[in-house]
Design a protein around this motif. Structure first.
Motif, PDB file in Angstrom:
ATOM      1  N   PHE A   1       0.895  -1.202  -0.096  1.00 10.92           N
ATOM      2  CA  PHE A   1       0.033   0.166  -0.014  1.00 10.92           C
ATOM      3  C   PHE A   1       0.739   1.359   0.051  1.00 10.92           C
ATOM      4  CE2 PHE A   1      -2.836   3.227   1.599  1.00 10.92           C
ATOM      5  CZ  PHE A   1      -3.945   2.935   1.180  1.00 10.92           C
ATOM      6  N   ASP A   2       0.747   2.306  -0.917  1.00 13.43           N
ATOM      7  CA  ASP A   2       1.218   3.588  -1.090  1.00 13.43           C
ATOM      8  C   ASP A   2       2.711   3.156  -1.290  1.00 13.43           C
ATOM      9  OD1 ASP A   2      -0.212   5.681  -1.052  1.00 13.43           O
ATOM     10  OD2 ASP A   2      -0.127   5.954   1.172  1.00 13.43           O
ATOM     11  N   VAL A   3       3.155   2.127  -1.781  1.00  8.78           N
ATOM     12  CA  VAL A   3       4.662   1.887  -2.103  1.00  8.78           C
ATOM     13  C   VAL A   3       4.886   1.885  -3.678  1.00  8.78           C
ATOM     14  CG1 VAL A   3       6.534   0.229  -1.988  1.00  8.78           C
ATOM     15  CG2 VAL A   3       5.151   0.663  -0.008  1.00  8.78           C
ATOM     16  N   MET A   4       5.700   2.611  -4.144  1.00  8.68           N
ATOM     17  CA  MET A   4       6.019   2.856  -5.493  1.00  8.68           C
ATOM     18  C   MET A   4       7.067   2.015  -5.966  1.00  8.68           C
ATOM     19  SD  MET A   4       5.849   7.042  -5.048  1.00  8.68           S
ATOM     20  CE  MET A   4       5.571   7.072  -3.296  1.00  8.68           C
ATOM     21  N   THR A   5       7.748   1.309  -5.446  1.00  7.27           N
ATOM     22  CA  THR A   5       8.709   0.252  -5.861  1.00  7.27           C
ATOM     23  C   THR A   5       8.124  -1.006  -5.585  1.00  7.27           C
ATOM     24  OG1 THR A   5      10.009   0.636  -3.681  1.00  7.27           O
ATOM     25  CG2 THR A   5      10.722   1.698  -5.401  1.00  7.27           C
ATOM     26  N   PRO A   6       8.472  -1.941  -6.525  1.00  5.28           N
ATOM     27  CA  PRO A   6       7.521  -3.284  -6.350  1.00  5.28           C
ATOM     28  C   PRO A   6       8.278  -4.280  -5.436  1.00  5.28           C
ATOM     29  CG  PRO A   6       9.011  -3.252  -8.320  1.00  5.28           C
ATOM     30  CD  PRO A   6       9.287  -1.935  -7.810  1.00  5.28           C
ATOM     31  N   GLY A   7       9.401  -3.791  -4.662  1.00  2.53           N
ATOM     32  CA  GLY A   7       9.480  -4.666  -3.562  1.00  2.53           C
ATOM     33  C   GLY A   7       9.760  -6.291  -3.641  1.00  2.53           C
ATOM     34  N   ARG A   8       8.970  -6.845  -3.229  1.00  4.55           N
ATOM     35  CA  ARG A   8       8.783  -8.419  -3.383  1.00  4.55           C
ATOM     36  C   ARG A   8       8.428  -8.962  -4.455  1.00  4.55           C
ATOM     37  NH1 ARG A   8       7.148 -11.863   1.294  1.00  4.55           N
ATOM     38  NH2 ARG A   8       8.715 -12.875   0.196  1.00  4.55           N
ATOM     39  N   SER A   9       8.100  -8.286  -5.551  1.00  8.60           N
ATOM     40  CA  SER A   9       7.648  -8.790  -6.825  1.00  8.60           C
ATOM     41  C   SER A   9       8.615  -9.296  -7.844  1.00  8.60           C
ATOM     42  CB  SER A   9       6.539  -8.040  -7.259  1.00  8.60           C
ATOM     43  OG  SER A   9       5.571  -7.558  -6.485  1.00  8.60           O
ATOM     44  N   GLY A  10       9.826  -9.348  -7.087  1.00  8.11           N
ATOM     45  CA  GLY A  10      10.766  -9.879  -8.207  1.00  8.11           C
ATOM     46  C   GLY A  10      10.484 -11.120  -9.203  1.00  8.11           C
ATOM     47  N   ARG A  11       9.994 -11.868  -8.637  1.00  6.56           N
ATOM     48  CA  ARG A  11       9.603 -13.220  -9.294  1.00  6.56           C
ATOM     49  C   ARG A  11       8.585 -12.835 -10.375  1.00  6.56           C
ATOM     50  NH1 ARG A  11       8.225 -18.504  -6.087  1.00  6.56           N
ATOM     51  NH2 ARG A  11      10.361 -17.993  -5.322  1.00  6.56           N
ATOM     52  N   ALA A  12       7.454 -12.017 -10.038  1.00  6.91           N
ATOM     53  CA  ALA A  12       6.503 -11.927 -11.381  1.00  6.91           C
ATOM     54  C   ALA A  12       7.398 -10.845 -12.393  1.00  6.91           C
ATOM     55  CB  ALA A  12       5.400 -10.931 -10.592  1.00  6.91           C
ATOM     56  N   ILE A  13       8.246  -9.942 -11.890  1.00  6.46           N
ATOM     57  CA  ILE A  13       9.061  -9.018 -12.863  1.00  6.46           C
ATOM     58  C   ILE A  13       9.822  -9.837 -13.637  1.00  6.46           C
ATOM     59  CG2 ILE A  13      10.634  -7.183 -13.236  1.00  6.46           C
ATOM     60  CD1 ILE A  13       9.382  -6.231 -10.547  1.00  6.46           C
ATOM     61  N   ARG A  14      10.593 -11.197 -13.242  1.00  6.38           N
ATOM     62  CA  ARG A  14      11.370 -11.970 -13.838  1.00  6.38           C
ATOM     63  C   ARG A  14      10.299 -12.836 -14.834  1.00  6.38           C
ATOM     64  NH1 ARG A  14      15.905 -12.213 -15.934  1.00  6.38           N
ATOM     65  NH2 ARG A  14      16.637 -11.211 -13.901  1.00  6.38           N
ATOM     66  N   GLU A  15       9.222 -13.262 -14.481  1.00  3.77           N
ATOM     67  CA  GLU A  15       8.249 -14.035 -15.389  1.00  3.77           C
ATOM     68  C   GLU A  15       8.011 -13.102 -16.341  1.00  3.77           C
ATOM     69  OE1 GLU A  15       4.691 -15.046 -13.230  1.00  3.77           O
ATOM     70  OE2 GLU A  15       3.580 -15.302 -15.491  1.00  3.77           O
ATOM     71  N   ALA A  16       7.625 -11.914 -16.205  1.00  4.96           N
ATOM     72  CA  ALA A  16       7.214 -10.812 -17.387  1.00  4.96           C
ATOM     73  C   ALA A  16       8.412 -10.819 -18.322  1.00  4.96           C
ATOM     74  CB  ALA A  16       6.619  -9.706 -16.978  1.00  4.96           C
ATOM     75  N   PHE A  17       9.603 -10.549 -17.641  1.00  2.84           N
ATOM     76  CA  PHE A  17      10.744 -10.554 -18.456  1.00  2.84           C
ATOM     77  C   PHE A  17      11.112 -11.541 -19.293  1.00  2.84           C
ATOM     78  CE2 PHE A  17      15.511 -10.069 -18.950  1.00  2.84           C
ATOM     79  CZ  PHE A  17      15.731  -9.249 -19.779  1.00  2.84           C
ATOM     80  N   ASP A  18      10.944 -12.830 -18.950  1.00  2.00           N
ATOM     81  CA  ASP A  18      11.348 -13.985 -19.370  1.00  2.00           C
ATOM     82  C   ASP A  18      10.507 -14.103 -20.754  1.00  2.00           C
ATOM     83  OD1 ASP A  18      13.463 -14.506 -17.856  1.00  2.00           O
ATOM     84  OD2 ASP A  18      12.440 -16.016 -16.595  1.00  2.00           O
TER      85      ASP A  18
END
Lengths: 256, 502
Positions: A160-177
């Motif tokens: 909430f209210d956070v602008m950096t994705p923090g713990r979502s590295g796995r989802a970012i990696r999934e999208a990037f792959d």
């Protein structure tokens, strides 16, 4: 086919029976966290309307739920269970969002006592017991996506209210792959802003600029990872959608 | 010619076991640019705690004509000027002062560009070089607003005001923030140019500290940088760092030729430095029955990328062979010292304390505070750096934790309201050096400094990027105060002794 229908009916009936019981209590509130030391690892608590709730133990970056921070209030969203740990009722599932601004009144650190014991901790306050001789904690890389490639949405969730994705590295990696494999002509990155209905009836909305910043932040991340800038389209919606944590998101739409 | 004399200097590290020794005769070394002597594959240099060992994995180095050892710029300096082999490939404040006294300030290390407090000051006066002489600091002029990797200006998340300007440089009409050059002058120690393989290997694409941000890519290789180079991780590779240093510290006009660049990087990536022997002249590592991590050869042989905050692969491996069995006493002073070092390993590795309000440490999912040990953050095996992108704010430059330093500038940082604040200091930050934020433009990075390595410490005081700890004891005292650890005197002594042998 017939068998499936029968099974479904049984499940529905079971659901109806369960539904007859007391409705689970879902809570959403903003409060100071409390840290309680124990003989093994510290545990996190918070108090709401005179009741203590358990927010987890100290773990590490592999933890399911990241603990809150003294010096800050936190938005707590969870469903009350009958379980109790460390003197607090367990909330499950649980989402903790650290409020970004400082609050020096959130400063309660309770000393260890014999009353509250944590015995299920994977790790103590010192180093990990062991790591494989290879030294890394990472598992094997996931298999690269294979064709055919269709349009794919990957939601990236935010606190909430956070602008950096923090713990979502796995989802970012999934999208990037997926982007790397499908070489899309367009990658749409759309940021959203959310609001949550608190247990006291008030609505707490995220800051107005959050959607834009989330989308731009994530676009920058993808660019640095190597996604061609010209394929990225950034947009956002400033409307605060009331709902749970899934509304606090950026959706990456990959169009091969 | 390499120049050497003998001089009596006091033993550093007050409070350490080593302080029992009186002032000792310790050779002084200075490598002049253009010296031309060979740098042998194995060299040793005395220091207050014993001897530093230097190991060149590629064999003897011909320094004559070598761009690391020759004055390739316009101010008479070479890389070696501030990366002295005898001082763990860094340089001590004590040596800088000695050079002032011996050359009456004519040594090129005092070049106006960064070896003085500000280029506009009268260069013949010692006071104009006080930060170099007293604290081993060199001026780093960071562009304002900050620049991206490609050189374009970015819009920073914060504004900056000068609150205190003892050097006059930040408010100067030419060098100041609003001056012609629009730069922020900060003052930093030269880092150790050895053992570099550990933190220059390419890193992962995403910052492992769970910020969900990408690590910068080296445009020359396309690979992601580990982002552990320099105090602020602004250089993505040794090649980028060498170009930056040639232009800004050696005042080279024009680009660094490719052949020279390669020679510099080749040299840097094969040189290893670590304490080699103790005060009694006995070897610390590199032989059976001695700690496996000690000595420069162990550094050359060590594996890269090993996470060490676990008992399977401890950061500095094991010192068990130096423990004294319960009920027994040390047979002599050296055995007692080694037992103290082994206890210091315990203080470093397993002694928990509350780590609190440390940006990029508590923020990575550990909670604030978190009850952990030194090794939680100093987790890279062999170096004690961070295996992730290593900038953290433990308070060495930010108020309220930074040591009082009226001789350093003080800046007021005001973060915009629509950006993530520094989680533990807020949106208004007073700092002696904004650190990583001057490269990233991010408010959350104000005061974050890339962790330095723990090797060769006995040869390169003072410590921290701003030289605020004159001795290892002061370094330990800083952490004790910062995190309210309440180390006992014995623990402090043991920790200092442990650090002194690395």
């Amino acid at each position: 086919m017939k068998k499936i229908v029968q099974t479904s009916l049984i499940v529905l009936a079971a659901g109806a029976c369960l539904g007859a019981g007391p409705k689970p209590v879902e809570l959403a509130f903003v409060a100071c966290p409390i840290l309680r030391d124990t003989a093994t690892v510290p545990c996190w608590l918070t108090e709401y309307k005179g009741q203590m709730y358990y927010l987890g133990i100290q773990e590490d970056s592999a933890a399911q739920v990241y603990p809150p921070a003294l010096g800050h209030q936190a938005l707590i969203e969870g469903t009350v269970t009958g379980e109790e740990i460390c003197g607090g009722k367990v909330l499950k599932p649980l989402k903790i969002s650290i409020r970004p601004e400082l609050d020096p009144t959130c400063n309660t650190l309770l000393p260890a006592s014999d009353t509250h014991k944590i015995t299920f901790n994977r790790r103590g306050p010192g180093p990990n017991v062991a790591r494989p001789p290879g030294g890394g904690g990472r598992g094997p890389a996931p298999e690269a996506p294979k064709p055919p490639f269709a349009v794919k949405d990957v939601p990236i969730l935010f606190d909430f209210d956070v602008m950096t994705p923090g713990r979502s590295g796995r989802a970012i990696r999934e999208a990037f792959d997926y982007i790397t494999a499908s070489k899309p002509r367009k990658v749409e990155i759309r940021g959203y802003r959310a609001a949550v209905k608190l247990s006291d009836g008030k609505v707490l909305a995220e800051q107005p600029f959050v959607a834009e910043r989330r989308a731009k932040e994530l676009a920058g991340t993808f660019e640095t990872l190597g996604v061609p800038k010209e394929s990225i389209v950034v947009s956002w919606s400033d409307k605060a959608e009331v709902g749970d944590f899934n509304k606090r998101r950026v959706v990456v739409t990959i169009r091969p | 010619m390499r120049w050497m004399t003998l001089a009596a200097i006091g033993v550093a590290g007050a409070g350490a076991f080593a302080v029992a020794a009186a002032a000792a005769d310790i050779p002084e070394y200075w490598w002049e640019p253009g010296d031309g002597a060979p740098l042998k594959s194995s060299e040793t240099y005395g220091n207050a705690f014993g001897q530093l060992g230097l190991h060149n994995a590629s064999g003897d180095i011909t320094t004559k004509g070598h761009p690391f050892f020759e004055a390739i710029g316009t101010n008479g300096r070479a890389c070696v000027t501030c990366h002295q082999p005898a001082e763990s490939m860094s340089v001590t404040a004590a040596t800088i002062e000695r050079r002032w006294n011996e050359t009456k300030g004519k040594d090129p290390i005092f070049a106006a560009i960064d070896g003085s407090n500000c280029p506009n000051l009268p260069q013949g006066e010692k006071a104009s070089h006080s930060l170099a002489i007293d604290r081993g600091l060199f001026r780093v002029a960071m562009p304002w607003p900050p620049k991206r990797q490609d050189g374009t200006a970015m819009e920073p998340e914060f504004s900056i005001e000068v609150v205190r300007d003892p050097t006059g440089c930040n408010t100067h009409p030419t060098y100041g923030i609003t001056g012609e050059q629009k730069s922020v002058s900060v003052y930093r120690r030269p880092r150790m140019a050895a053992n570099l393989k550990y933190f220059t290997a390419p890193g992962g694409g995403l910052n492992a500290k769970n910020l969900g941000m990408a690590t910068l890519r080296d445009p020359e290789t396309g690979l992601h940088s580990q982002m552990n180079l320099m105090s602020d991780a602004r250089a993505v590779s040794l090649r980028a760092q060498a170009r930056d240093a040639a232009a800004n510290h050696l005042q080279l006009k024009g680009p660094l030729p490719e052949a020279q660049l390669k020679q510099i990087v080749d040299f840097e990536t094969q040189v290893y430095a670590g304490q080699q022997s103790d005060r009694w002249g006995r070897q610390l590592g590199g032989a059976a029955g001695l700690p496996e991590a000690l000595g420069p050869k162990a550094l050359a042989d060590g594996r890269v990328g090993v996470l060490g905050d676990n008992f399977g692969n401890p950061v500095f491996k094991s010192f068990d062979m130096w423990r004294i069995a319960e009920g027994k006493t040390a047979r002599d002073e050296q055995e007692a010292f080694r037992a103290s070092v082994a206890r210091g390993w315990d203080v470093f590795f397993v002694r928990p304390f509350w780590i609190r309000d440390a940006m990029h440490i508590n923020t990575v999912g550990l909670g604030n505070p978190t009850k952990r040990t030194c090794a939680t953050c100093h987790n890279m095996q062999m170096t004690g750096m961070d295996l992730s992108a290593g900038w953290v704010d433990v308070g060495t430059t930010n108020v309220p934790w930074a040591n009082e330093s009226p001789e350093l500038p003080l800046f007021k940082i005001t973060c915009k309201t629509d950006v993530p604040p520094h989680l533990y200091v807020g949106r208004t930050i007073y700092t002696q050096d904004p650190g990583r934020a001057l490269a990233s433009g991010r408010c959350m990075d104000v005061g974050s400094i890339v962790m330095g390595q723990f090797r060769g410490l006995s040869s390169r005081a003072p410590y921290f990027s701003n030289g605020s700890a004159k001795t290892l004891r002061e370094l330990v005292d800083f952490y004790d105060r910062r995190f309210n650890i309440k180390y006992t005197e014995q623990e402090k002594t043991d920790l200092v002794n442990f650090l002194s042998v690395l």
